[in-house]
Scaffold this motif. Structure first.
Motif, mmCIF file in Angstrom:
data_model
loop_
_atom_site.group_PDB
_atom_site.id
_atom_site.type_symbol
_atom_site.label_atom_id
_atom_site.label_comp_id
_atom_site.label_asym_id
_atom_site.label_seq_id
_atom_site.Cartn_x
_atom_site.Cartn_y
_atom_site.Cartn_z
ATOM 1 N N LEU A 13 0.829 -1.210 0.000
ATOM 2 C CA LEU A 13 0.000 0.000 0.000
ATOM 3 C C LEU A 13 0.862 1.259 0.000
ATOM 4 C CD1 LEU A 13 -2.928 -0.837 2.430
ATOM 5 C CD2 LEU A 13 -3.104 -0.219 0.020
ATOM 6 N N ARG A 14 1.895 1.272 0.817
ATOM 7 C CA ARG A 14 2.777 2.435 0.887
ATOM 8 C C ARG A 14 3.433 2.686 -0.474
ATOM 9 N NH1 ARG A 14 5.949 1.101 4.945
ATOM 10 N NH2 ARG A 14 4.660 2.167 6.460
ATOM 11 N N GLU A 15 3.894 1.610 -1.117
ATOM 12 C CA GLU A 15 4.522 1.736 -2.432
ATOM 13 C C GLU A 15 3.521 2.277 -3.457
ATOM 14 O OE1 GLU A 15 6.191 -1.298 -5.804
ATOM 15 O OE2 GLU A 15 6.693 -1.750 -3.714
ATOM 16 N N GLN A 16 2.291 1.755 -3.429
ATOM 17 C CA GLN A 16 1.268 2.216 -4.363
ATOM 18 C C GLN A 16 0.924 3.681 -4.109
ATOM 19 O OE1 GLN A 16 -0.034 0.487 -7.078
ATOM 20 N NE2 GLN A 16 1.742 -0.702 -6.453
ATOM 21 N N ARG A 17 0.840 4.055 -2.843
ATOM 22 C CA ARG A 17 0.525 5.450 -2.489
ATOM 23 C C ARG A 17 1.613 6.390 -2.980
ATOM 24 N NH1 ARG A 17 2.196 8.428 1.620
ATOM 25 N NH2 ARG A 17 2.916 6.696 2.914
ATOM 26 N N ARG A 18 2.850 5.997 -2.785
ATOM 27 C CA ARG A 18 3.969 6.838 -3.222
ATOM 28 C C ARG A 18 4.042 6.912 -4.743
ATOM 29 N NH1 ARG A 18 8.335 4.889 1.339
ATOM 30 N NH2 ARG A 18 7.496 6.205 2.991
ATOM 31 N N ARG A 25 -2.348 11.412 4.202
ATOM 32 C CA ARG A 25 -3.601 12.137 4.458
ATOM 33 C C ARG A 25 -4.494 12.175 3.214
ATOM 34 N NH1 ARG A 25 -4.420 15.880 8.721
ATOM 35 N NH2 ARG A 25 -2.229 15.494 9.088
ATOM 36 N N GLN A 26 -3.899 12.400 2.036
ATOM 37 C CA GLN A 26 -4.682 12.443 0.799
ATOM 38 C C GLN A 26 -5.347 11.094 0.509
ATOM 39 O OE1 GLN A 26 -1.410 13.779 -1.669
ATOM 40 N NE2 GLN A 26 -2.425 15.726 -2.077
ATOM 41 N N LEU A 27 -4.587 10.010 0.686
ATOM 42 C CA LEU A 27 -5.157 8.689 0.436
ATOM 43 C C LEU A 27 -6.240 8.372 1.468
ATOM 44 C CD1 LEU A 27 -5.364 6.037 -1.064
ATOM 45 C CD2 LEU A 27 -3.423 5.187 0.284
ATOM 46 N N ALA A 28 -5.984 8.701 2.710
ATOM 47 C CA ALA A 28 -6.982 8.453 3.752
ATOM 48 C C ALA A 28 -8.281 9.189 3.431
ATOM 49 C CB ALA A 28 -6.438 8.885 5.115
ATOM 50 N N TYR A 37 -5.591 5.375 11.101
ATOM 51 C CA TYR A 37 -5.924 3.993 10.735
ATOM 52 C C TYR A 37 -5.130 3.557 9.515
ATOM 53 C CZ TYR A 37 -8.751 -0.064 9.417
ATOM 54 O OH TYR A 37 -9.176 -1.330 9.088
ATOM 55 N N LEU A 38 -5.046 4.420 8.500
ATOM 56 C CA LEU A 38 -4.262 4.091 7.299
ATOM 57 C C LEU A 38 -2.792 3.925 7.661
ATOM 58 C CD1 LEU A 38 -4.014 3.583 4.299
ATOM 59 C CD2 LEU A 38 -3.930 6.061 3.943
ATOM 60 N N SER A 39 -2.293 4.764 8.526
ATOM 61 C CA SER A 39 -0.904 4.644 8.970
ATOM 62 C C SER A 39 -0.656 3.292 9.640
ATOM 63 C CB SER A 39 -0.560 5.780 9.939
ATOM 64 O OG SER A 39 0.734 5.612 10.459
ATOM 65 N N GLN A 40 -1.603 2.857 10.457
ATOM 66 C CA GLN A 40 -1.476 1.563 11.131
ATOM 67 C C GLN A 40 -1.516 0.412 10.121
ATOM 68 O OE1 GLN A 40 -4.646 1.724 13.983
ATOM 69 N NE2 GLN A 40 -3.418 2.843 15.492
ATOM 70 N N ILE A 41 -2.332 0.535 9.088
ATOM 71 C CA ILE A 41 -2.378 -0.499 8.052
ATOM 72 C C ILE A 41 -1.027 -0.573 7.348
ATOM 73 C CG2 ILE A 41 -3.397 -1.162 5.834
ATOM 74 C CD1 ILE A 41 -6.032 0.147 6.813
ATOM 75 N N GLU A 42 -0.495 0.583 6.973
ATOM 76 C CA GLU A 42 0.790 0.617 6.270
ATOM 77 C C GLU A 42 1.927 0.061 7.127
ATOM 78 O OE1 GLU A 42 1.927 4.325 4.497
ATOM 79 O OE2 GLU A 42 0.380 4.190 2.941
ATOM 80 N N ARG A 43 1.837 0.249 8.419
ATOM 81 C CA ARG A 43 2.896 -0.267 9.305
ATOM 82 C C ARG A 43 2.662 -1.710 9.715
ATOM 83 N NH1 ARG A 43 2.885 3.152 14.105
ATOM 84 N NH2 ARG A 43 0.833 3.841 13.445
ATOM 85 N N GLY A 44 1.577 -2.302 9.238
ATOM 86 C CA GLY A 44 1.300 -3.699 9.529
ATOM 87 C C GLY A 44 0.703 -3.951 10.892
#
Length: 148
Positions: A13-18, A25-28, A37-44
Motif C-alpha cells: 500500500l505504501r509503495e502504491q501510495r507513493r 492524508r490524501q489517500l486516507a 488507521y491508514l498509517s497503522q495499516i501501512e505499518r502492519g
C-alpha cells in the motif's frame, strides 16, 4: 489456505501510495478512512476489512482483487486470471498512472479478443507472427504524454 500477511500488504500500500504521489492524508481522505488507521495499516499493525481494501483500491486506482491477494484474502490461483500481469503493471514504479491505465486497457482488450483467458498463454507466447499489428500497440502506448 491463504494466510493474512499484513506487513506485506502495508508495504505494498505504501509503495502504491507513493507511486500515485499521494500523501498519507490524501489517500486516507480519498478512501474515507482516518489518517491514523491508514498509517497503522501501512505499518502492519492493523488488518483492514475487504470493504476498506476496496475503498483503498478505488482511491489508488488499482483493482480490489490485487489488494485482496496482497492481504491474503484471496489466493492468486483462485480464479484471478491475469492478476499477475495486472499487478506487475500496477506496481511498476517506472510507469506513470496514464501509462499503467493504457497498458491495462490494451491487455484487457487482448484478453477479451481471446475469449477471456481461452488461449491467453498461447497468445502471449505467439508474438508478432500471430497477425496482431504491433504497430497499433506502439501507437496506442506512445500516443499520449509520457509524464503527467
Amino acid at each position: 489456505m491463504a494466510s493474512l500477511n499484513v506487513g506485506n500488504l502495508g508495504e505494498f500500500l505504501r509503495e502504491q501510495r507513493r507511486t500515485a504521489q499521494l500523501s498519507l492524508r490524501q489517500l486516507a481522505d480519498a478512501a474515507g478512512v482516518s489518517n491514523p488507521y491508514l498509517s497503522q495499516i501501512e505499518r502492519g499493525l492493523r488488518k483492514p476489512s475487504a470493504e476498506i481494501l476496496q475503498q483503498l483500491a478505488k482511491a489508488l486506482r488499482i483493482s480490489a482483487e490485487t489488494l485482496y491477494v496482497q492481504a491474503g484474502i484471496l489466493d492468486e490461483r483462485q480464479g484471478l486470471d491475469g492478476v499477475e500481469v495486472q499487478t506487475a503493471i500496477l506496481t511498476d514504479p517506472a510507469l506513470n498512472e496514464r501509462q499503467k491505465q493504457v497498458l491495462l486497457q490494451i491487455y484487457e482488450s487482448f484478453r477479451n479478443e481471446n475469449g477471456l483467458g481461452s488461449g491467453g498463454k498461447d497468445a502471449a507466447v505467439r508474438g508478432p507472427e500471430d497477425g496482431l499489428g504491433t504497430d497499433t500497440l506502439e501507437t496506442e502506448a506512445d500516443g499520449g504524454p509520457h509524464a503527467t
